[in-house]
Structures are given as C-alpha cells and as structure tokens.
Motif scaffolding. Structure first.
Motif, short mmCIF file in Angstrom:
data_model
loop_
_atom_site.label_atom_id
_atom_site.label_comp_id
_atom_site.label_asym_id
_atom_site.label_seq_id
_atom_site.Cartn_x
_atom_site.Cartn_y
_atom_site.Cartn_z
N ALA A 174 0.81 -1.22 0.00
CA ALA A 174 0.00 0.00 0.00
C ALA A 174 0.85 1.26 0.00
O ALA A 174 0.52 2.24 -0.67
CB ALA A 174 -0.92 -0.01 1.23
N THR A 175 1.97 1.26 0.75
CA THR A 175 2.73 2.49 0.98
C THR A 175 4.11 2.52 0.34
O THR A 175 4.69 3.60 0.18
CB THR A 175 2.91 2.73 2.49
OG1 THR A 175 3.78 1.72 3.03
CG2 THR A 175 1.57 2.67 3.22
N GLY A 176 4.66 1.35 0.04
CA GLY A 176 6.03 1.30 -0.49
C GLY A 176 7.07 1.54 0.57
O GLY A 176 8.24 1.81 0.27
N LYS A 177 6.67 1.41 1.85
CA LYS A 177 7.59 1.63 2.96
C LYS A 177 7.44 0.52 4.00
O LYS A 177 6.42 -0.16 4.04
CB LYS A 177 7.32 2.98 3.63
CG LYS A 177 7.53 4.20 2.72
CD LYS A 177 7.20 5.48 3.44
CE LYS A 177 7.35 6.70 2.52
NZ LYS A 177 8.77 6.93 2.17
N ALA A 178 8.47 0.37 4.83
CA ALA A 178 8.41 -0.58 5.93
C ALA A 178 9.28 -0.07 7.08
O ALA A 178 10.26 0.63 6.86
CB ALA A 178 8.88 -1.96 5.49
N TRP A 179 8.87 -0.45 8.29
CA TRP A 179 9.65 -0.13 9.48
C TRP A 179 10.66 -1.24 9.73
O TRP A 179 10.36 -2.42 9.58
CB TRP A 179 8.75 0.01 10.70
CG TRP A 179 7.95 1.29 10.70
CD1 TRP A 179 6.68 1.46 10.24
CD2 TRP A 179 8.38 2.55 11.20
NE1 TRP A 179 6.28 2.76 10.40
CE2 TRP A 179 7.31 3.46 10.99
CE3 TRP A 179 9.55 3.02 11.79
CZ2 TRP A 179 7.38 4.80 11.36
CZ3 TRP A 179 9.64 4.35 12.17
CH2 TRP A 179 8.56 5.23 11.96
#
Length: 420
Positions: free
Chosen positions: A149-154
C-alpha cells in the motif's frame, strides 16, 4: 562510527546519513514479494485499509509456487484470490503456471532483484537476495500489505556478524555444506535478528548458486538477513539477468561486528543436518548407517543449475536403489528447459528418478512427496522441523545435492565418494 554493508543500504533507503544497530527507521522499498500462501492474507488486510490500488505496480511480485499447479480446492481458491488482485491492480510481475518458478530462484533470474535494493517478502527465505548485495528479509503478511500500500516498511537496524571465508573447497563441497557448517557452529539462534555478512578471499570459489544457497539459509541461524559484497561475479550475473541500475555498498573499515568467525573452506566436509533442527549437523564421516525412503533434490535452496548438474554427474549411468523414491524439482521453467537441453532430465529419469514441474511442493509438506509415518528423506531443502515434510513421526535430513544424489544410489545417507 562506521557502518556495515546492511546498515549503509538501510540508511540510504531511510534518507539518513547514518544509522546504528537498534535504531528504528522507516525505509523505502524496491520490491514487495508474496506467494500463494501468504498473499491472500495480505490482500485481505489491504482491503481493510480501503486504499486505492498499490504504491507501484512494477515493484510488487506475486509468485504462485507453493501449491501450484493447484493441488486441491483450497489452494485453487488462494491462487484465484491472488490472480484477481493482480489483474485488478495491473501487477506487472505476476507469475502463475507456465511462467512460475520457486520465488527465490525466479526473482533474481527475472532481474527483479539487484545490489543495493531493500526487499521484503512474506516468506522467510526472502533473505536469498543478499547474495546479490541487496538487503532482503522476510516479513509477515500484514507487513506485506502495508508495503504494497505504501512502499515503505519499518525496520530495527540489525547489528552484524562477520564471516571471513578463506581457503578453497574440496571437490563436491558446495554452498550448502558451508551454510550447514555455520549453522551447526553457531546454532539456530546464533545470529538472531543480526545481519550475517560474508567476506574474504574464499568467496571467489563460491558460485552465484552457492551464494544464493548460503544467503537463503541465513534465517535458519536466526539471521535478519545474509549479505555478500558485490564482486565481478555478482556484476556479471546482474548484467546478464537485469536491465535495472544497481548500487554497490561496502562496509566501512571501522564497522562494528558483534562477532567474527573465520571459515576455512579447505577444511569442510560434506555436512548433513539431522532431525529436527538445521543446527543438528554431522559431517559425512559421522552419520553412521541411516537408511532412507526418499530423496528430494530441489527447492529455493538447491534447485538451480549447479545443483542439478552436480546431482546428474553423480547419478549418470547409475540406478536409484530399490525402494527409494527420488524427486527432482528444477526451480524455474528456464532451469527446467536448460536442464532438458543439457540432457540432465534424461539422466535423472534413466536413473529412476522423477522430474516435477517447478514448485516448492514437498519442502513444506505441501505435495509431490509428502512423507508417511516413520519415513526418512534426504532433502536439499532448508528446514527439517518436526512434521515439516509430512507426518510428525517422519524425518528430514538436510544435505547438498551431491550427498542427496549419492544417497539415492545407496539407499542410505552417503557421500559422493561412496559412489564415484
């Protein structure tokens, strides 16, 4: 303070000048991976988010490999769910029957993974791509959904262990023996949430297939990821398979490591992991007399061309022992075709083995070789947990393609020197 190779990649993708072990960061993703088991869960989660579409249709890969071609109604429904999602969102890299392969062999072959990438996958062996100098790691399906969904990860930035690879391996010693030796040495939690970084002059003796195998099984030592420096062999592989630009990162000379080990390849022997953990290892001269029922040569760990060539070299002109079932699984369609053109499939079939379409199949007790009560299997796969390949009272012995092929001939765990 200097940074490790992994830390440099994560810093760049978090837009930071530097990061340190234990730091929490949000990083941009170059690829999000899912398969036919994990993707449906992620898709249901992304539907709950009520987001419109995905962050980038070209940076998501969905591979139907665990139960495909579908083995039953449930697996067919899973694949249908993913297929419809891929169609709706115009996912570029959707791989189904006819185009599929085992995901961790397929993606590098398709040029979707290159040096410097940050990759997450809803499959624990996503760490395979560290062989190319990328940071890649397995995540849960919910994290996969957020990534799509966001193209990011923590991430929590991992500390690291350095493995200095020296020496030249003897004949028949492969990447599988190297990583089984390491796991046996440090244990299944010896690298817990740490980056396993492989360096040293001995790397020149390890093929790309060897490196994929070693990085693949970093998770079996608890590692967050495994990673290799980029050298001429890596560059040659990426230029052959990918049109994407790549970025090379090197660890700083003053990078901090929790531990350092030296692995002398010249001293290694064929290694077998006994049930029921990958760290329960013995060298081939320590295994004793262990009769078997089945041999599996394949998986995301050892279903590549080097693996099939080694197995075929040992099986050529010989016969599988009476009562032994031998299943050979090329990891991708391209590998299957190349093995056919080289005559390897003919060698396997004439020896008394069967050859399967690319699939994870028996590795996780899926199909194409599930074990019954009391049965033993020598397998080139990556896990031998209780019930991993079938009945809870069956046993899986992890080994290299050379040991697997030799064992197929003798009907018991054997080294290549026993049959050559």
């Amino acid at each position: 303070m200097g940074m490790t190779m992994t830390q440099k990649i994560l810093a760049a993708h978090a837009g930071l000048d530097s990061v340190s072990a234990g730091q929490l960061i949000e990083a941009d993703l170059d690829l999000v991976l899912g398969n036919d088991i994990t993707s449906p869960v992620a898709i249901h989660e992304i539907n709950k988010m009520k987001v419109e579409g995905v962050f980038n249709k070209d940076k998501i890969a969905l591979v139907m490999d665990h139960f495909a071609p579908n083995k039953d109604i449930k697996s067919a429904e899973h694949c249908k769910c993913v297929r419809e999602f891929a169609c709706k969102n115009e996912i570029t890299n959707y791989f189904d029957v006819g185009k599929m392969g085992i995901e961790h062999a397929l993606l590098p072959e398709q040029g979707l993974t290159v040096a410097g990438d940050v990759i997450i996958g809803a499959d624990s062996h996503t760490c395979t791509y560290g062989a190319l100098g990328a940071f890649s790691t397995g995540v849960g399906s919910t994290d996969m959904a957020a990534g799509m969904a966001t193209g990011k990860a923590w991430f929590k930035v991992p500390s690291a262990i350095k493995f200095n690879i020296v020496g030249k391996p003897a004949e028949w010693i492969s990447g599988k023996d190297v990583i089984l030796h390491i796991i046996g040495m440090i244990g299944v939690d010896g690298a817990l949430y740490k980056s396993m970084e492989f360096v040293g002059e001995g790397l020149k003796y390890l093929s790309m297939d060897d490196r994929f195998t070693i990085a693949n099984m970093a998770i079996e030592a608890g590692g967050k990821n495994g990673i290799f420096p980029v050298d001429d062999l890596t560059r040659e592989y990426m230029k052959e398979h990918s049109k994407r630009p790549f970025t090379e990162y090197e660890a700083d000379s003053d990078a901090e490591y929790d531990e350092e080990y030296t692995i002398d390849l010249s001293t290694l022997k064929s290694t077998v992991s006994f049930p029921h953990l990958p760290d329960n290892t013995r060298t081939i001269d320590e295994v004793g007399d262990v009769k078997i029922d089945q041999v599996v040569i394949g998986s995301c760990t050892n279903g590549r061309m080097d693996d099939l060539r080694i197995a075929a070299k040992i099986l050529e002109g010989k016969k599988v022992a009476d009562g032994i079932r031998v299943i050979v699984i090329p990891a991708t369609q391209k590998i299957y075709l190349q093995a056919m053109e080289e005559g390897l499939l003919k060698t396997f079939i004439e020896a008394g083995a069967i050859v399967s379409t690319p699939t994870c199949g028996p590795c996780l007790g899926g199909y194409m070789g599930v074990l019954a009560e009391g049965e033993r299997c020598v397998s080139t796969t990556n896990r031998n947990f209780v019930g991993r390949m079938g009945h809870v009272d069956s046993e899986v012995y992890l080994a290299s393609p050379a040991v697997a092929a030799a064992s197929a001939i003798t009907g018991k765990i054997s080294g290549p020197k026993d049959v050559m």
